[in-house]
Design a protein around this motif. Structure first.
Motif, mmCIF file in Angstrom:
data_model
loop_
_atom_site.group_PDB
_atom_site.id
_atom_site.type_symbol
_atom_site.label_atom_id
_atom_site.label_comp_id
_atom_site.label_asym_id
_atom_site.label_seq_id
_atom_site.Cartn_x
_atom_site.Cartn_y
_atom_site.Cartn_z
ATOM 1 N N LYS A 82 0.823 -1.208 0.000
ATOM 2 C CA LYS A 82 0.000 0.000 0.000
ATOM 3 C C LYS A 82 0.859 1.261 0.000
ATOM 4 O O LYS A 82 0.560 2.236 -0.698
ATOM 5 N N ILE A 112 -11.792 -7.493 -3.922
ATOM 6 C CA ILE A 112 -11.249 -6.772 -2.758
ATOM 7 C C ILE A 112 -9.963 -6.043 -3.147
ATOM 8 O O ILE A 112 -9.748 -4.879 -2.786
ATOM 9 N N ASP A 113 -9.090 -6.739 -3.922
ATOM 10 C CA ASP A 113 -7.857 -6.109 -4.420
ATOM 11 C C ASP A 113 -8.192 -4.845 -5.202
ATOM 12 O O ASP A 113 -7.593 -3.783 -5.002
ATOM 13 N N GLU A 115 -11.029 -3.036 -5.332
ATOM 14 C CA GLU A 115 -11.712 -1.986 -4.556
ATOM 15 C C GLU A 115 -10.732 -1.213 -3.683
ATOM 16 O O GLU A 115 -10.880 0.011 -3.508
ATOM 17 N N SER A 116 -9.719 -1.892 -3.143
ATOM 18 C CA SER A 116 -8.736 -1.205 -2.296
ATOM 19 C C SER A 116 -7.906 -0.219 -3.123
ATOM 20 O O SER A 116 -7.580 0.875 -2.659
ATOM 21 N N ASP A 119 -10.062 2.826 -3.875
ATOM 22 C CA ASP A 119 -10.155 3.690 -2.684
ATOM 23 C C ASP A 119 -8.926 4.593 -2.563
ATOM 24 O O ASP A 119 -9.046 5.776 -2.233
ATOM 25 N N ILE A 120 -7.747 4.029 -2.832
ATOM 26 C CA ILE A 120 -6.516 4.824 -2.728
ATOM 27 C C ILE A 120 -6.491 5.907 -3.804
ATOM 28 O O ILE A 120 -6.134 7.070 -3.534
#
Length: 314
Positions: A82, A112-113, A115-116, A119-120
């Motif tokens: 991240k 999930i990968d 969407e994260s 978000d960033i």
């Protein structure tokens, strides 16, 4: 069956130092190539060189954006951590002006990968961008439809990375563009993408085989009308550009074949070639006589096979 007027899109990944070669860059732009930079595989991951290597690439991107009139910029991010993603996005924000940023997302496997990552990117308030998920894992292929649903708000494109996919599926030798199994994968992806998604084909590693690349592009176009080709050299981009200029009605679908090989013998020869011809400072090799690129993924798999073979003999 003839093709529609939809051109093959050309996405060329370049070594960042090439931005200093005016003739090279202007020729690529004349070929309507979207020039892309890699901050994943191309970066030297060793502890001492990581920051210097990363800094150099972004300095080259800054130079590129300052000195050439471009509307699109392609970049492949490193999604391993991240903090690396955030650092790279912060660097980009400092140098972008009004370019449309096309962000390649490697090895995406789950929603999930994805969407994260979204978000960033939202956190850093990028405006003019699109996401291009790269299918490079078995799980990513299984989740392709779900990934397309999540990414649809930010993208109408998907890419394929066949070397990582081969490695993840535990194939050897790898199924490259000469393999019917490769084209089975493309057919599967095409059926999932439908008519609204543009598919970007994995790079062809025989850098000087113009005629075969043309056959690859013909077959791609017969399967997926809205398609593009990721290229690794000006020569490959030229082939795709002139394909777009010709009367494609006369083209027929080419046939492909691959020869049977002794697995261990093939692995030994591949490892020998990779270690002999590895490009300094890079993680790939190019065999001089054929200009064939050997990927680090196939090298890793070959090494594993040789080790297992030696263990069995003991």
């Amino acid at each position: 069956m003839g093709f529609s007027n939809q051109n093959i899109l050309i996405y060329q990944f370049i070594e960042s130092e090439k931005v200093n070669d005016l003739a090279y860059i202007n020729t690529l732009l004349a070929y309507n190539s979207i020039i892309c930079f890699d901050v994943e595989d191309i970066i030297d991951k060793s502890k001492n060189n990581f920051e210097l290597s990363k800094q150099k690439v972004f300095e080259d991107i800054r130079y590129f954006l300052s000195n050439y009139k471009i509307k699109n910029l392609g970049i492949r991010l490193d999604l391993s951590y991240k903090n690396i993603i955030e650092d790279d996005l912060q660097r980009l924000l400092k140098i972008l002006t009004d370019q449309h940023l096309q962000i390649f997302l490697p090895k995406l496997s789950t929603t999930i990968d994805l969407e994260s990552i979204i978000d960033i990117i939202k956190l850093y308030q990028f405006k003019n961008f699109e996401l291009i998920p790269i299918i490079e894992t078995k799980l990513g292929m299984e989740n392709l439809e779900k990934l397309l649903i999540i990414s649809s708000e930010y993208s109408n494109k998907i890419a394929f990375g066949h070397c990582d996919y081969n490695l993840d599926c535990d194939f050897f030798p790898f199924h490259h563009h000469s393999s019917e199994i490769y084209w089975d994968w493309i057919n599967k992806i095409s059926q999932t993408c439908g008519d609204n998604i543009t598919f970007l084909n994995s790079p062809y590693l025989n850098l000087n085989d113009d005629e075969y690349l043309k056959r690859v592009v013909i077959r791609l176009k017969n399967i997926i009308n809205k398609s593009g080709q990721i290229t690794l050299s000006l020569r490959q981009s030229k082939v795709c550009y002139f394909f777009n200029q010709q009367d494609s009605q006369i083209l027929s679908i080419p046939k492909f074949h691959e020869d049977e090989v002794n697995q261990i013998e093939f692995a030994i020869n591949l490892v020998d070639d990779f270690e002999r011809y590895k490009v300094d400072g890079k993680n790939f090799a190019i065999v001089p006589a054929s200009k064939k690129m050997i990927s680090p993924q196939e090298y890793v798999k070959a090494k594993r096979l040789i080790q297992i073979d030696n263990e069995i003999k003991y």
